[in-house]
Enzyme design. Sequence first.
Site, mmCIF file in Angstrom:
data_model
loop_
_atom_site.group_PDB
_atom_site.id
_atom_site.type_symbol
_atom_site.label_atom_id
_atom_site.label_comp_id
_atom_site.label_asym_id
_atom_site.label_seq_id
_atom_site.Cartn_x
_atom_site.Cartn_y
_atom_site.Cartn_z
ATOM 1 C CD GLU A 12 132.097 12.544 -21.445
ATOM 2 O OE1 GLU A 12 132.524 13.068 -22.488
ATOM 3 O OE2 GLU A 12 132.465 11.415 -21.055
ATOM 4 N NE ARG A 45 130.764 14.308 -29.375
ATOM 5 C CZ ARG A 45 131.080 13.123 -29.867
ATOM 6 N NH1 ARG A 45 130.209 12.471 -30.625
ATOM 7 N NH2 ARG A 45 132.235 12.565 -29.582
ATOM 8 C CE LYS A 79 136.231 10.906 -24.043
ATOM 9 N NZ LYS A 79 135.113 11.860 -23.997
#
Length: 215
Positions: free
Chosen positions: A40, A44, A128
């Site tokens: 993943e 960011r 999630k």
Amino acid sequence: MSIFDALSAHAVVPVIALDDPAAALPLADALIEGGLPVAEITFRTAAARATIEAIARARPELLVGAGTVLDEAQLDQAADAGARFALSPGLDAGVLAHAAKRGLPIAPGIMTPTDLQAALRAGCRMVKFFPAMPAGGPSMLKNIAAPYLHTGIRFNPTGGVSMANLADWLAIPEVAAVGGTWIATRADIAAGNWPKITANARAAVARIAEIRGNS
């Protein structure tokens, strides 16, 4: 096999923030060598799209997805770069609708039953649970999930998951895979410490086999 079934087969999804896309292929090779061909890549950093694109193009055997997808523009970047799935720390109905339009499987972040019901209404098959440990850990997830087990929803706990508590999370049948930030840390990537990342991946794979063999 659906994309989320594939993630479940791996059980741990390395969560990775990459600052330099030049590290994309060495990182992919380290994970593949460690027997954990999944990642993943989080949005960011500004390198996310280029990293996903490099891995998707040159290492198709690695299941690459996009993390920290916060808006429609980032989702488009992820899809256009070749991401196979997307995850978000929160739930945004607009992003979920756009993901459905683009055909990109997405797992939004949830922390409450209200979040979970919104995700189910949007047609999500996996969510999630974030931040997993601060939100109450495995016990909290079991209690949140209990009224919804008949829906078939699956969970991806992320945030504070480690080798020490991996068995506790994977003992929950509805957990498809955990997010593993310890597999490839930003510091190890910056240092080019590929052998350590390979070793971390290999250790996680061995621990998963042990847990599943005892279950």
